[in-house]
Structures are given as C-alpha cells and as structure tokens.
Design a protein around this motif. Structure first.
Motif, PDB file in Angstrom:
ATOM      1  N   ALA A  24       0.832  -1.206   0.000  1.00 57.22           N
ATOM      2  CA  ALA A  24       0.000   0.000   0.000  1.00 57.22           C
ATOM      3  C   ALA A  24       0.864   1.252   0.000  1.00 57.22           C
ATOM      4  O   ALA A  24       0.608   2.213  -0.744  1.00 57.22           O
ATOM      5  CB  ALA A  24      -0.933  -0.009   1.208  1.00 57.22           C
ATOM      6  N   TYR A  25       1.906   1.250   0.819  1.00 59.94           N
ATOM      7  CA  TYR A  25       2.813   2.397   0.883  1.00 59.94           C
ATOM      8  C   TYR A  25       3.539   2.592  -0.444  1.00 59.94           C
ATOM      9  O   TYR A  25       3.631   3.703  -0.958  1.00 59.94           O
ATOM     10  CB  TYR A  25       3.815   2.182   2.015  1.00 59.94           C
ATOM     11  N   ASP A  26       4.036   1.504  -1.039  1.00 63.53           N
ATOM     12  CA  ASP A  26       4.756   1.594  -2.311  1.00 63.53           C
ATOM     13  C   ASP A  26       3.877   2.166  -3.417  1.00 63.53           C
ATOM     14  O   ASP A  26       4.371   2.837  -4.333  1.00 63.53           O
ATOM     15  CB  ASP A  26       5.260   0.215  -2.740  1.00 63.53           C
ATOM     16  N   LEU A  27       2.579   1.877  -3.360  1.00 63.00           N
ATOM     17  CA  LEU A  27       1.668   2.324  -4.403  1.00 63.00           C
ATOM     18  C   LEU A  27       1.068   3.696  -4.120  1.00 63.00           C
ATOM     19  O   LEU A  27       0.214   4.166  -4.879  1.00 63.00           O
ATOM     20  CB  LEU A  27       0.553   1.299  -4.609  1.00 63.00           C
ATOM     21  N   GLY A  28       1.497   4.322  -3.040  1.00 61.26           N
ATOM     22  CA  GLY A  28       1.073   5.692  -2.774  1.00 61.26           C
ATOM     23  C   GLY A  28      -0.223   5.838  -2.012  1.00 61.26           C
ATOM     24  O   GLY A  28      -0.787   6.943  -1.962  1.00 61.26           O
ATOM     25  N   TYR A  29      -0.715   4.766  -1.394  1.00 62.15           N
ATOM     26  CA  TYR A  29      -1.949   4.863  -0.609  1.00 62.15           C
ATOM     27  C   TYR A  29      -1.638   5.388   0.789  1.00 62.15           C
ATOM     28  O   TYR A  29      -0.598   5.072   1.374  1.00 62.15           O
ATOM     29  CB  TYR A  29      -2.650   3.498  -0.526  1.00 62.15           C
ATOM     30  N   GLU A  30      -2.558   6.180   1.319  1.00 66.13           N
ATOM     31  CA  GLU A  30      -2.351   6.765   2.637  1.00 66.13           C
ATOM     32  C   GLU A  30      -2.506   5.743   3.750  1.00 66.13           C
ATOM     33  O   GLU A  30      -1.990   5.934   4.849  1.00 66.13           O
ATOM     34  CB  GLU A  30      -3.323   7.928   2.859  1.00 66.13           C
ATOM     35  N   SER A  31      -3.226   4.667   3.476  1.00 70.26           N
ATOM     36  CA  SER A  31      -3.426   3.629   4.492  1.00 70.26           C
ATOM     37  C   SER A  31      -3.591   2.286   3.811  1.00 70.26           C
ATOM     38  O   SER A  31      -3.974   2.201   2.629  1.00 70.26           O
ATOM     39  CB  SER A  31      -4.675   3.931   5.334  1.00 70.26           C
ATOM     40  N   ALA A  32      -3.330   1.227   4.576  1.00 71.12           N
ATOM     41  CA  ALA A  32      -3.530  -0.125   4.054  1.00 71.12           C
ATOM     42  C   ALA A  32      -5.003  -0.381   3.768  1.00 71.12           C
ATOM     43  O   ALA A  32      -5.350  -1.067   2.801  1.00 71.12           O
ATOM     44  CB  ALA A  32      -2.990  -1.150   5.047  1.00 71.12           C
ATOM     45  N   SER A  33      -5.880   0.186   4.579  1.00 71.03           N
ATOM     46  CA  SER A  33      -7.316  -0.050   4.388  1.00 71.03           C
ATOM     47  C   SER A  33      -7.813   0.527   3.069  1.00 71.03           C
ATOM     48  O   SER A  33      -8.670  -0.062   2.397  1.00 71.03           O
ATOM     49  CB  SER A  33      -8.111   0.533   5.557  1.00 71.03           C
ATOM     50  N   ALA A  34      -7.263   1.684   2.659  1.00 71.34           N
ATOM     51  CA  ALA A  34      -7.665   2.270   1.377  1.00 71.34           C
ATOM     52  C   ALA A  34      -7.216   1.374   0.223  1.00 71.34           C
ATOM     53  O   ALA A  34      -7.955   1.161  -0.749  1.00 71.34           O
ATOM     54  CB  ALA A  34      -7.062   3.662   1.231  1.00 71.34           C
ATOM     55  N   PHE A  35      -6.022   0.832   0.334  1.00 73.59           N
ATOM     56  CA  PHE A  35      -5.531  -0.091  -0.701  1.00 73.59           C
ATOM     57  C   PHE A  35      -6.379  -1.361  -0.735  1.00 73.59           C
ATOM     58  O   PHE A  35      -6.752  -1.845  -1.806  1.00 73.59           O
ATOM     59  CB  PHE A  35      -4.070  -0.435  -0.431  1.00 73.59           C
ATOM     60  N   ILE A  36      -6.683  -1.917   0.425  1.00 78.41           N
ATOM     61  CA  ILE A  36      -7.500  -3.140   0.491  1.00 78.41           C
ATOM     62  C   ILE A  36      -8.867  -2.906  -0.137  1.00 78.41           C
ATOM     63  O   ILE A  36      -9.389  -3.768  -0.862  1.00 78.41           O
ATOM     64  CB  ILE A  36      -7.637  -3.609   1.956  1.00 78.41           C
ATOM     65  N   THR A  37      -9.463  -1.739   0.122  1.00 83.13           N
ATOM     66  CA  THR A  37     -10.765  -1.418  -0.464  1.00 83.13           C
ATOM     67  C   THR A  37     -10.687  -1.403  -1.985  1.00 83.13           C
ATOM     68  O   THR A  37     -11.548  -1.961  -2.671  1.00 83.13           O
ATOM     69  CB  THR A  37     -11.251  -0.050   0.048  1.00 83.13           C
ATOM     70  N   MET A  38      -9.649  -0.761  -2.541  1.00 83.57           N
ATOM     71  CA  MET A  38      -9.471  -0.728  -3.992  1.00 83.57           C
ATOM     72  C   MET A  38      -9.279  -2.133  -4.546  1.00 83.57           C
ATOM     73  O   MET A  38      -9.901  -2.532  -5.533  1.00 83.57           O
ATOM     74  CB  MET A  38      -8.265   0.143  -4.348  1.00 83.57           C
ATOM     75  N   PHE A  39      -8.422  -2.903  -3.917  1.00 87.18           N
ATOM     76  CA  PHE A  39      -8.095  -4.254  -4.388  1.00 87.18           C
ATOM     77  C   PHE A  39      -9.344  -5.140  -4.378  1.00 87.18           C
ATOM     78  O   PHE A  39      -9.622  -5.846  -5.347  1.00 87.18           O
ATOM     79  CB  PHE A  39      -7.012  -4.832  -3.488  1.00 87.18           C
ATOM     80  N   LYS A  40     -10.106  -5.083  -3.300  1.00 88.86           N
ATOM     81  CA  LYS A  40     -11.312  -5.907  -3.190  1.00 88.86           C
ATOM     82  C   LYS A  40     -12.355  -5.514  -4.222  1.00 88.86           C
ATOM     83  O   LYS A  40     -13.011  -6.377  -4.822  1.00 88.86           O
ATOM     84  CB  LYS A  40     -11.894  -5.797  -1.783  1.00 88.86           C
ATOM     85  N   ALA A  41     -12.504  -4.208  -4.467  1.00 89.60           N
ATOM     86  CA  ALA A  41     -13.469  -3.750  -5.471  1.00 89.60           C
ATOM     87  C   ALA A  41     -13.074  -4.234  -6.863  1.00 89.60           C
ATOM     88  O   ALA A  41     -13.935  -4.572  -7.686  1.00 89.60           O
ATOM     89  CB  ALA A  41     -13.569  -2.228  -5.437  1.00 89.60           C
ATOM     90  N   ALA A  42     -11.768  -4.299  -7.132  1.00 88.92           N
ATOM     91  CA  ALA A  42     -11.296  -4.691  -8.463  1.00 88.92           C
ATOM     92  C   ALA A  42     -11.302  -6.196  -8.678  1.00 88.92           C
ATOM     93  O   ALA A  42     -11.674  -6.676  -9.754  1.00 88.92           O
ATOM     94  CB  ALA A  42      -9.880  -4.141  -8.685  1.00 88.92           C
ATOM     95  N   LEU A  43     -10.899  -6.973  -7.649  1.00 83.83           N
ATOM     96  CA  LEU A  43     -10.706  -8.413  -7.822  1.00 83.83           C
ATOM     97  C   LEU A  43     -11.653  -9.281  -6.992  1.00 83.83           C
ATOM     98  O   LEU A  43     -11.576 -10.502  -7.065  1.00 83.83           O
ATOM     99  CB  LEU A  43      -9.251  -8.781  -7.507  1.00 83.83           C
ATOM    100  N   GLY A  44     -12.513  -8.662  -6.217  1.00 85.15           N
ATOM    101  CA  GLY A  44     -13.544  -9.429  -5.511  1.00 85.15           C
ATOM    102  C   GLY A  44     -13.152  -9.984  -4.170  1.00 85.15           C
ATOM    103  O   GLY A  44     -14.002 -10.494  -3.440  1.00 85.15           O
ATOM    104  N   LYS A  45     -11.874  -9.906  -3.810  1.00 85.11           N
ATOM    105  CA  LYS A  45     -11.390 -10.407  -2.519  1.00 85.11           C
ATOM    106  C   LYS A  45     -10.327  -9.452  -1.998  1.00 85.11           C
ATOM    107  O   LYS A  45      -9.618  -8.824  -2.798  1.00 85.11           O
ATOM    108  CB  LYS A  45     -10.760 -11.801  -2.647  1.00 85.11           C
TER     109      LYS A  45
END
Length: 264
Positions: free
Chosen positions: A231-252
């Motif tokens: 999450a940090y490497d990809l520029g997200y402010e928090s792990a939860s924001a990255f997880i939300t994006m990932f889950k919306a895109a790939l379903g898990k």
C-alpha cells in the motif's frame, strides 16, 4: 531445476516436434528470462511459487501463485519471476487449435498445474507419439482450451506520450500526479491526454493507473511483501484504502486473493 537464464542457453523448445513439452525452472530475485525474444512454440509460464510477470511490446501480464501467463508463438516477450519464485514452462506447437491467439493471464486449475508439473519432471521432453506422456499432453491441451482468462493485464499503448507515462508509473507506482499534471509533462492538454488514454486503452486514466497498481501489487504480494508495505509503495495513505481498492477490483481482499490462488 535451472534458472531462467541458464534454461534458454541450453534448451531450445522449438527443437522438439511434440505438441506440448514442459520444463521446471527456479527463479532468483528479479530474474529475467532474456531480452524480448520469440519462440516458434507458444509459451505458458506457470507460477508454482511467487508470481511471474510477462512483458511484451503492448503490455504487462501478471500471474500470481497458481496462475499462468500465455504468449502465442512468435510473440516477442520477456518474463520476470518474483523473489524466491518457481515456475514451470509449457511450450505448445503454434498450430494446436482452440488456444488463445493473444497474450493473456490464465486461471489454472490444480489438476492442470499438476499435469504440467508431471510433464516437466520427465528426464527428456522427447516422448513418443501415442504413448502415456503424449496422452497426458493431449489432456493438458484440452484443459487449456477450457481455462478462463483473468483480467490481470496492463495495456501499454503505442503512443509515445502514453508509453512515457506508463514507464514512469512502472518505475514509480506511488506517483499520484493528476491527469493535468501528467498532461503538462508530456506537452499536451488535459483534454487531449484524457481522450488519448480512452482511445488506446479503452479505460479512463484513473482506471488505467489502477490496473497498473493491481498488476504491480500482485507482483509484490506474490513475492511475500506485506499488504501495508505494498500500500505504501503504491502511494496509498493507508492499508485499508488499498485493500478497499483491491477488493473492489478483484472481488477479494489481498490476503484472501493470494491464498485462494495457491494450489491445493
């Protein structure tokens, strides 16, 4: 088990007439096959441990653990295996019908992976027509025809301006510059850049950049990186924001996606 580099210094898949042959390979961190090169045979790279990324002139394809990247015969390509990765390579004659005619990521069943591994464990790929291994190869090809294509692809457009942006984002995926800022960097208007991205990728800029982040996230997660560090490497402010994006895109969420992809 040989490395990617050593394999193609001593092994020519096109020298064998069999419809399908396989070889097992070990990878080291950032192990790259060869510079862009081609085979007469089509190639499927199966991720047994870690993940593998295939690069062509037109895009990036990512296969996490339990997946595979398919490149049709004659397609210039290069593969990168994640740190501590292991792969099998299946080479298929280009005239075998019913297989993908373009690069893609395939979701492979555990049964198919085990059959490819069995073929790769043989002392020589030079098996006899009509024999046991030939029949296994035919089942492998039939299963490949039934395999689903996964949406783990980043198109790299032909436009020099978009290629420049793509290369910059691959080098620094945490760059959160706006479309307007990117437009100024490549000396065009924001409106022109926006239209160019849609025309050449069939995605808007935000979706194209998100697809890049998904591909690179899977590469890092497959190599054992933590969700927080990715999450940090990809520029997200928090792990939860990255997880939300990932889950919306790939379903898990990331951890469950990687776990589900692992062969049983």
């Amino acid at each position: 088990m040989t490395s990617l580099h050593a394999c193609f210094q001593s092994f020519d898949p096109d020298a064998f007439p069999q419809a399908a042959i396989a070889v097992s390979l070990g990878g080291s961190a950032h192990d790259v096959e060869l510079p862009l090169h081609t085979h007469r045979k089509a190639q499927l790279v199966v991720a047994l441990q870690g993940g593998v990324m295939c690069r062509t002139q037109d895009g990036l394809w990512m296969a996490p653990l339990g997946g595979g990247v398919w490149a049709p015969g004659g397609t210039p390509h290069s593969n990168r295996v994640t740190a501590n990765g292991r792969v099998c390579m299946l080479f298929v004659e280009p005239d075998v019908p019913g297989l993908p005619d373009r690069c893609c990521t395939l979701s492979l069943s555990p049964m198919l992976i085990e059959m490819i591994r069995h073929l790769a464990r043989q002392p020589t790929p030079d098996y006899a027509p009509g024999g046991h291994l030939d029949r296994i190869a035919q089942v492998i090809l039939e299963e490949l025809r039934r395999t689903e294509i996964a949406a783990l692809h980043l198109p790299i457009p032909a436009s020099p301006a978009l290629r420049r942006i793509a290369e910059a984002l691959i080098d620094n995926p945490g760059d959160r510059s706006t479309v307007g800022e990117w437009a100024r960097r490549v000396a065009m208007s924001e409106r022109t850049l926006t239209r160019l991205v849609v025309r050449e990728t069939a995605m808007n800029f935000s979706r194209w950049r998100q697809q890049l982040q998904i591909v690179l996230a899977l590469q890092r997660l497959s190599s054992g990186a933590s969700v927080q560090s990715v999450a940090y490497d990809l520029g997200y402010e928090s792990a939860s924001a990255f997880i939300t994006m990932f889950k919306a895109a790939l379903g898990k969420p990331p951890a469950k996606y990687i776990a589900a992809a692992a062969p049983r």
